[in-house]
Enzyme design. Sequence first.
Site, short mmCIF file in Angstrom:
data_model
loop_
_atom_site.label_atom_id
_atom_site.label_comp_id
_atom_site.label_asym_id
_atom_site.label_seq_id
_atom_site.Cartn_x
_atom_site.Cartn_y
_atom_site.Cartn_z
N SER A 152 0.80 -1.24 0.00
CA SER A 152 0.00 0.00 0.00
C SER A 152 0.83 1.29 0.00
CB SER A 152 -0.91 0.03 1.22
OG SER A 152 -2.01 -0.80 0.99
N LYS B 238 0.47 3.46 -2.91
CA LYS B 238 -0.73 4.28 -3.11
C LYS B 238 -0.44 5.77 -3.05
CE LYS B 238 -3.68 0.60 -1.39
NZ LYS B 238 -4.32 -0.04 -0.24
N TYR C 73 -2.90 -2.30 -10.49
CA TYR C 73 -2.95 -2.11 -9.04
C TYR C 73 -2.20 -3.25 -8.32
CZ TYR C 73 -4.65 -2.23 -4.26
OH TYR C 73 -4.70 -2.30 -2.89
N TYR D 28 -4.22 3.77 7.62
CA TYR D 28 -5.55 3.13 7.64
C TYR D 28 -6.37 3.64 8.82
CZ TYR D 28 -2.50 -0.07 5.07
OH TYR D 28 -1.56 -0.60 4.24
N VAL E 119 1.22 -3.79 3.78
CA VAL E 119 1.17 -5.10 4.45
C VAL E 119 2.41 -5.96 4.17
CG1 VAL E 119 -1.34 -5.24 4.70
CG2 VAL E 119 -0.26 -6.13 2.61
N1 GLN Z 1 -2.07 -5.27 -2.22
C1 GLN Z 1 -2.71 -5.21 -0.94
C2 GLN Z 1 -4.20 -5.34 -1.09
O1 GLN Z 1 -4.73 -4.84 -2.03
C3 GLN Z 1 -2.34 -3.89 -0.31
C4 GLN Z 1 -2.92 -3.76 1.05
C5 GLN Z 1 -2.04 -3.06 2.02
O2 GLN Z 1 -0.82 -2.96 1.95
N2 GLN Z 1 -2.70 -2.63 3.06
O3 GLN Z 1 -4.87 -5.95 -0.30
#
Ligand code: GLN
Length: 343
Positions: free
Chosen positions: A80, A83, A205, A257, A275
């Site tokens: 993430s 992002k 993505y 988050y 994650v």
């Molecule tokens: N690729 C992971 C997902 O889409 C990214 C989530 C994350 O790092 N929180 O679930």
Amino acid sequence: MSERSSLELLASSIRSVASPFRAYLGELHDRHRTLAEGTVADYIPELATARPEWFGVCAVSTSGQVFDVGDCDRLFTIQSISKAFVYGLALEDRGREAVNGKVGVEPTGDAFNAIVLDEATNRPFNPMVNAGAIATTDLIDGDGATGRLKRVLEMLRRYTGRHHDVDVPVFLSEKATGHRNRAMAYLMLNFGMMSDRVEETLDLYFQQCSILVTARDLAMMGATLANGGVNPVTGERALDERYVQDVVSVMLTCGMYDYSGEWAYRVGIPAKSGVGGGITAVVPGRLGIGTFSPLLDAKGNSARGIHVCEDLSRDFGLHQFNAARPERDLIRWMEGDDRTGAS
Ligand code: GLN
């Protein structure tokens, strides 16, 4: 003193001058190394192969000094954290108004993978949760699937100063199991918030999340944002300076988050986690921080990474809204360090 010994003395002092900050980071790493809080992510099957003991901490100043300790060369997937940076690229591609029309900037208080859109506008709440990130990725320009991925990889190269690859097994693992993300994308298509190239955008993505980085890369990316969008080592601009504040402010309000409010209160440093176990943090005008430890807490944030950032914020007064004079002056603690990041 003979000529030889004075030269030797000079050489050894040049070789070994290390700032107190480097020693501080060593102690910090040592203090949290044994912390066994959290678990390795396994909802993407390939991520479950990460080792709990992996742990790296890196800081890069806006003058380009690199301080690293532990596993700072180990590759892991950015997840993430991508992002925030893809959001910057979307802003460059489409401009603020068009991007704002597709994705908001409001914290959700929901989990990163919640299937929820703003009822009034049908927009995902912000670009740091999955729904908003997928809508943002949809806005990335480029020539087909390959051309768009190339642009994302090239964007990241400008931030880190080195070439990046996608971890193909992680990408395929995510593509095979990412039904929740697929559901969000189709829900947004239903509401006209996504273009009809849904599968291509989902692949992009999943690929952007599977890009391999190190803790040093994350620190360099943070330092580039801290430096107004210019990589402090290469001097290359990675992001139009108009959009730096957009990216960094959304990191502060939404980057961790549903822990973002607590994070802003306790740490007060704009940051983004993933994650894969990484965190990138931005101390504007001063430094970028990159941490890597795959043990995640219940909200999907790296447990050791949180502790490291909390300690750095407290010890050097790095909280954005701290008006008191810090007990330890970061710039002075970094001074005199002549070593490069390769330790
Ligand atoms: N690729 C992971 C997902 O889409 C990214 C989530 C994350 O790092 N929180 O679930």
